[in-house]
Write a protein that holds these residues in place. Structure first.
Motif, mmCIF file in Angstrom:
data_model
loop_
_atom_site.group_PDB
_atom_site.id
_atom_site.type_symbol
_atom_site.label_atom_id
_atom_site.label_comp_id
_atom_site.label_asym_id
_atom_site.label_seq_id
_atom_site.Cartn_x
_atom_site.Cartn_y
_atom_site.Cartn_z
ATOM 1 N N THR A 22 -0.864 2.852 -5.410
ATOM 2 C CA THR A 22 -2.138 2.602 -6.091
ATOM 3 C C THR A 22 -3.192 2.259 -5.051
ATOM 4 O OG1 THR A 22 -1.771 0.223 -6.314
ATOM 5 C CG2 THR A 22 -0.911 1.632 -8.097
ATOM 6 N N ARG A 82 -4.989 -0.361 -5.144
ATOM 7 C CA ARG A 82 -4.847 -1.784 -4.852
ATOM 8 C C ARG A 82 -3.794 -2.019 -3.773
ATOM 9 N NH1 ARG A 82 -2.620 -6.467 -4.918
ATOM 10 N NH2 ARG A 82 -3.764 -8.330 -5.494
ATOM 11 N N GLU A 83 -2.668 -1.317 -3.840
ATOM 12 C CA GLU A 83 -1.636 -1.469 -2.813
ATOM 13 C C GLU A 83 -2.173 -1.048 -1.448
ATOM 14 O OE1 GLU A 83 1.915 0.604 -3.926
ATOM 15 O OE2 GLU A 83 2.177 -0.588 -5.737
ATOM 16 N N ARG A 85 -7.575 7.886 -0.385
ATOM 17 C CA ARG A 85 -7.367 7.956 -1.838
ATOM 18 C C ARG A 85 -8.225 9.044 -2.490
ATOM 19 N NH1 ARG A 85 -2.925 5.643 -3.506
ATOM 20 N NH2 ARG A 85 -3.863 5.899 -5.535
ATOM 21 N N GLU A 125 -13.283 1.887 -7.385
ATOM 22 C CA GLU A 125 -12.903 2.784 -8.494
ATOM 23 C C GLU A 125 -13.996 2.892 -9.550
ATOM 24 O OE1 GLU A 125 -9.102 1.332 -9.908
ATOM 25 O OE2 GLU A 125 -8.112 2.988 -8.889
#
Length: 197
Positions: free
Chosen positions: A80, A82-83, A145, A196
């Motif tokens: 993700t 966040r990770e 990402r 995001e």
């Protein structure tokens, strides 16, 4: 004394200065003490640097560059966003906890630069370098990402630099690792929301 290319000699003096200033503080570290730490003559210092100010600039660039290199090399797309973000923050944080003296030195350099006439621009340059480093990190995370942040990268970078700066200073003062971890989690959560959208 063995002959050494000037770039290598400069690096040797910067590393010696970082060690000496971390141990003794910026104000108490002299060009003579740096030369003694490096095992070189004062003439070598003056050959490599015009002044203590020039050496401080090189020290700031070296310290910040080392952080950035470490964090950027650790940015790997996680499962993700966040990770990915939290992993990058943790890489920086591992250095803070392993080398608190070096991080205290950055604050010492800032305070010294703000108080010494003619050195004020060093503090501004130091913090602009933090923002540029944060921007590079945001860009790398964004690229890894494939995302377009909701707010401009410069705004994110200034926020990230300010958040990390505050968290680092708070940890150095309070030494509360648990609170620091909670704050890093919160910072990661906020960055993810801002990226995001």
């Amino acid at each position: 004394m063995a002959r050494m290319p000037s770039a290598e000699r400069r690096r040797q003096l910067v590393e010696a200065a970082i060690r000496a200033m971390t141990r003794d503080g910026v104000a108490k570290t002299t060009t003579r003490s740096i030369c003694a730490e490096a095992g070189v003559s004062l003439s070598v210092f003056h050959y490599c640097f015009d002044s203590k100010q020039a050496l401080l600039e090189a020290a700031i660039e070296t310290i910040t560059g080392n952080y950035v290199t470490r964090v950027m090399s650790a940015v790997e797309p996680g499962a993700t966003l966040r990770e990915t973000v939290r992993g990058a923050l943790q890489t920086y944080w591992d250095h803070v906890t392993a080398h608190p003296g070096e991080h205290m030195l950055t604050y010492d350099i800032t305070q010294y630069a703000l108080r010494e006439p003619g050195f004020e621009h060093l503090a501004r340059a130091q913090y602009e370098q933090y923002v540029a480093s944060a921007a590079a990190l945001v860009e790398q995370v964004r690229g890894a990402r494939g995302l377009e942040p909701r707010v401009p990268v410069e705004v994110l970078a200034r926020y990230l630099a300010a958040a990390i700066d505050g968290l680092t200073l708070q940890f150095l003062v309070l030494g509360d690792g648990r609170a620091a971890a909670d704050h890093l989690n919160l910072t990661a959560d906020q960055l993810v929301r801002l990226i995001e959208g």
